[in-house]
Design a protein around this motif. Structure first.
Motif, PDB file in Angstrom:
ATOM      1  N   ARG A 146       0.825  -1.207   0.000  1.00  0.00           N
ATOM      2  CA  ARG A 146       0.000   0.000   0.000  1.00  0.00           C
ATOM      3  C   ARG A 146       0.860   1.259   0.000  1.00  0.00           C
ATOM      4  O   ARG A 146       0.544   2.231  -0.684  1.00  0.00           O
ATOM      5  CB  ARG A 146      -0.931  -0.006   1.214  1.00  0.00           C
ATOM      6  CG  ARG A 146      -2.006  -1.077   1.141  1.00  0.00           C
ATOM      7  CD  ARG A 146      -3.078  -0.865   2.189  1.00  0.00           C
ATOM      8  NE  ARG A 146      -4.151  -1.839   2.052  1.00  0.00           N
ATOM      9  CZ  ARG A 146      -5.319  -1.741   2.651  1.00  0.00           C
ATOM     10  NH1 ARG A 146      -5.573  -0.711   3.443  1.00  0.00           N
ATOM     11  NH2 ARG A 146      -6.248  -2.675   2.477  1.00  0.00           N
ATOM     12  N   THR A 178      -0.381   4.865  -0.840  1.00  0.00           N
ATOM     13  CA  THR A 178      -1.374   4.939   0.234  1.00  0.00           C
ATOM     14  C   THR A 178      -0.665   4.793   1.569  1.00  0.00           C
ATOM     15  O   THR A 178      -0.157   3.721   1.890  1.00  0.00           O
ATOM     16  CB  THR A 178      -2.429   3.836   0.087  1.00  0.00           C
ATOM     17  OG1 THR A 178      -3.057   3.950  -1.190  1.00  0.00           O
ATOM     18  CG2 THR A 178      -3.481   3.949   1.182  1.00  0.00           C
ATOM     19  N   PRO A 220      -0.037   3.954   5.177  1.00  0.00           N
ATOM     20  CA  PRO A 220      -0.750   3.052   6.092  1.00  0.00           C
ATOM     21  C   PRO A 220      -1.213   3.783   7.346  1.00  0.00           C
ATOM     22  O   PRO A 220      -0.521   4.680   7.855  1.00  0.00           O
ATOM     23  CB  PRO A 220       0.304   1.995   6.430  1.00  0.00           C
ATOM     24  CG  PRO A 220       1.615   2.688   6.243  1.00  0.00           C
ATOM     25  CD  PRO A 220       1.401   3.655   5.112  1.00  0.00           C
ATOM     26  N   ALA A 221      -2.387   3.425   7.837  1.00  0.00           N
ATOM     27  CA  ALA A 221      -2.843   3.962   9.113  1.00  0.00           C
ATOM     28  C   ALA A 221      -1.967   3.392  10.226  1.00  0.00           C
ATOM     29  O   ALA A 221      -1.567   2.223  10.182  1.00  0.00           O
ATOM     30  CB  ALA A 221      -4.300   3.576   9.350  1.00  0.00           C
ATOM     31  N   ARG A 222      -1.662   4.209  11.206  1.00  0.00           N
ATOM     32  CA  ARG A 222      -0.778   3.786  12.292  1.00  0.00           C
ATOM     33  C   ARG A 222      -1.415   4.081  13.640  1.00  0.00           C
ATOM     34  O   ARG A 222      -2.185   5.041  13.785  1.00  0.00           O
ATOM     35  CB  ARG A 222       0.587   4.485  12.187  1.00  0.00           C
ATOM     36  CG  ARG A 222       1.338   4.096  10.917  1.00  0.00           C
ATOM     37  CD  ARG A 222       2.754   4.658  10.856  1.00  0.00           C
ATOM     38  NE  ARG A 222       3.423   4.240   9.632  1.00  0.00           N
ATOM     39  CZ  ARG A 222       4.073   3.100   9.494  1.00  0.00           C
ATOM     40  NH1 ARG A 222       4.164   2.266  10.511  1.00  0.00           N
ATOM     41  NH2 ARG A 222       4.639   2.778   8.341  1.00  0.00           N
ATOM     42  N   ASP A 223      -1.076   3.246  14.620  1.00  0.00           N
ATOM     43  CA  ASP A 223      -1.592   3.455  15.967  1.00  0.00           C
ATOM     44  C   ASP A 223      -0.774   4.535  16.668  1.00  0.00           C
ATOM     45  O   ASP A 223       0.202   5.050  16.105  1.00  0.00           O
ATOM     46  CB  ASP A 223      -1.613   2.131  16.747  1.00  0.00           C
ATOM     47  CG  ASP A 223      -0.228   1.589  17.080  1.00  0.00           C
ATOM     48  OD1 ASP A 223       0.744   2.366  17.137  1.00  0.00           O
ATOM     49  OD2 ASP A 223      -0.115   0.366  17.320  1.00  0.00           O
ATOM     50  N   ALA A 241       1.994   0.268  12.161  1.00  0.00           N
ATOM     51  CA  ALA A 241       0.951   0.195  11.145  1.00  0.00           C
ATOM     52  C   ALA A 241      -0.180  -0.722  11.592  1.00  0.00           C
ATOM     53  O   ALA A 241       0.053  -1.827  12.089  1.00  0.00           O
ATOM     54  CB  ALA A 241       1.540  -0.304   9.827  1.00  0.00           C
ATOM     55  N   LEU A 242      -1.406  -0.254  11.415  1.00  0.00           N
ATOM     56  CA  LEU A 242      -2.571  -1.081  11.724  1.00  0.00           C
ATOM     57  C   LEU A 242      -2.726  -2.154  10.652  1.00  0.00           C
ATOM     58  O   LEU A 242      -2.323  -1.980   9.506  1.00  0.00           O
ATOM     59  CB  LEU A 242      -3.831  -0.219  11.775  1.00  0.00           C
ATOM     60  CG  LEU A 242      -3.859   0.912  12.802  1.00  0.00           C
ATOM     61  CD1 LEU A 242      -5.183   1.661  12.703  1.00  0.00           C
ATOM     62  CD2 LEU A 242      -3.647   0.390  14.203  1.00  0.00           C
ATOM     63  N   PRO A 269      -4.072  -4.011   7.674  1.00  0.00           N
ATOM     64  CA  PRO A 269      -4.915  -3.561   6.568  1.00  0.00           C
ATOM     65  C   PRO A 269      -6.009  -4.564   6.205  1.00  0.00           C
ATOM     66  O   PRO A 269      -6.772  -4.330   5.271  1.00  0.00           O
ATOM     67  CB  PRO A 269      -3.905  -3.418   5.425  1.00  0.00           C
ATOM     68  CG  PRO A 269      -2.870  -4.446   5.711  1.00  0.00           C
ATOM     69  CD  PRO A 269      -2.777  -4.543   7.216  1.00  0.00           C
ATOM     70  N   GLU A 289     -10.350   3.938  19.301  1.00  0.00           N
ATOM     71  CA  GLU A 289     -10.432   3.644  17.872  1.00  0.00           C
ATOM     72  C   GLU A 289      -9.085   3.818  17.178  1.00  0.00           C
ATOM     73  O   GLU A 289      -8.790   3.147  16.188  1.00  0.00           O
ATOM     74  CB  GLU A 289     -11.484   4.540  17.219  1.00  0.00           C
ATOM     75  CG  GLU A 289     -11.761   4.208  15.770  1.00  0.00           C
ATOM     76  CD  GLU A 289     -12.884   5.050  15.189  1.00  0.00           C
ATOM     77  OE1 GLU A 289     -13.368   4.716  14.093  1.00  0.00           O
ATOM     78  OE2 GLU A 289     -13.279   6.044  15.838  1.00  0.00           O
ATOM     79  N   ALA A 290      -8.231   4.707  17.718  1.00  0.00           N
ATOM     80  CA  ALA A 290      -6.927   4.955  17.114  1.00  0.00           C
ATOM     81  C   ALA A 290      -6.032   3.726  17.116  1.00  0.00           C
ATOM     82  O   ALA A 290      -5.049   3.661  16.366  1.00  0.00           O
ATOM     83  CB  ALA A 290      -6.225   6.102  17.846  1.00  0.00           C
ATOM     84  N   GLY A 333      -7.112   0.617  16.426  1.00  0.00           N
ATOM     85  CA  GLY A 333      -7.583  -0.413  15.522  1.00  0.00           C
ATOM     86  C   GLY A 333      -8.027  -1.661  16.268  1.00  0.00           C
ATOM     87  O   GLY A 333      -8.291  -1.640  17.473  1.00  0.00           O
TER      88      GLY A 333
END
Length: 310
Positions: free
Chosen positions: A126, A131, A133-136, A141-142, A144, A203-204, A206
């Motif tokens: 990603r 893209t 990656p979403a991270r905590d 990285a959370l 995917p 929620e942060a 994941g």
């Protein structure tokens, strides 16, 4: 920080003070551990309270009895022996299993079959595609892989077949089940000081892992179960765990557990600014003792006042 009308549950009775130092017996204590133990110990002495020790030894591959014995020896040396025999997590696995079963019965836990390597490859792919990656909050990285990527029936089939998996908390469903805003009380200044309410954002993080096949409980799950079992009124720990408290108050709400007051103290860092850690080979207390460092000198190095006498 702000004042909220809602928080996660029952509060400690006024005037009670029970705290704990909770090391993992997978290596020797270093100065950072000594600081946390002494901050807990000193707060209990100032308040006429109780100071406990918990051995977080659920990881049987890394934790050893000789390390636990050495920890107690080091705590005696620095003047912070516990007021009661330590609680050892390895003796309470049934408690964590029962808490996990309650969450599963609520439909808030699901098996996930992606390995660490598969997650890392997906995150890298990603990123290569542009893209981010979403991270905590810790910068990790959370995953995917969404829960919706497999049906409940397929997950159940693969779990029953014995495929390797972890158990994750379905965060969106858990937050909905919590039924309202979450917050915790953070003591200001001293651990026993006045507390401000901090809004929690689990929620942060994941879909956090609650159990693995090789370690059947996670830090998040075991810490809230243990704090309730030991009647902890004040959780005093390093500031690196500040954000993780959001997950803990969520689990406390879901499991109907009392919420302690929290206090996240400063970390002891090396000359590069990195926090001390076993993995980085930070000097152990035993080595400092062998070099002739006294408990009083340790306290001075850590910026602590002389030992309380009450």
């Amino acid at each position: 920080m702000e004042t909220l009308e809602a928080d996660s549950g029952a509060h400690p009775a006024p005037g009670r003070f029970i705290c704990r130092f909770a090391p993992s017996p997978n290596g020797p204590l270093h100065l950072g551990h000594a600081f946390s133990a002494l901050v807990n110990h000193d707060a209990a002495r100032r308040c006429g309270g109780t100071y406990l020790v918990r051995m977080e030894d659920v990881d049987a591959t890394r934790c050893r009895p000789e390390f636990a014995d050495a920890i107690l020896d080091d705590l005696a040396f620095i003047g912070a022996p516990p007021d009661a025999p330590p609680r050892r997590q390895s003796a309470h696995m049934a408690d964590y299993a029962a808490a996990l079963a309650r969450l599963e019965a609520m439909g808030l836990v699901y098996p996930a079959f992606e390995s660490r390597a598969e997650i890392a490859r997906a995150v890298a792919a990603r990123a290569a595609a542009g893209t981010a990656p979403a991270r905590d909050p810790d910068g990790v990285a959370l995953t995917p892989f969404a829960r919706e990527g497999l049906s409940d029936a397929e997950r159940a089939r693969r779990r029953a077949a014995g495929e390797p998996h972890v158990l994750r908390l379905h965060m969106a469903a858990a937050i909905a089940a919590a039924g309202g805003p979450l917050a915790w009380r953070e003591a200001q200044g001293l651990p026993e000081g006045p507390a401000a309410h901090v809004p929690a954002d689990p929620e942060a993080w994941g879909d956090v892992i609650l159990a693995r096949r090789d370690v059947p409980t996670s830090y998040h799950l075991s810490v809230v179960v243990d704090d309730a079992a030991q009647d902890i009124t004040h959780v005093i720990r390093g500031e690196d765990l500040f954000q993780a408290t959001a997950v803990h108050v969520l689990l406390q709400r879901l499991l109907g557990l009392p919420q302690p007051v929290y206090h996240h103290h400063r970390l002891i860092r090396d000359e590069t600014g990195a926090k001390l850690s076993k993995s980085n080979g930070s000097a152990g207390l035993a080595a400092l003792r062998a070099a002739g460092v006294t408990p009083a000198e340790l306290r001075r190095r850590l910026g602590l006042q002389p030992m309380p006498t009450t």
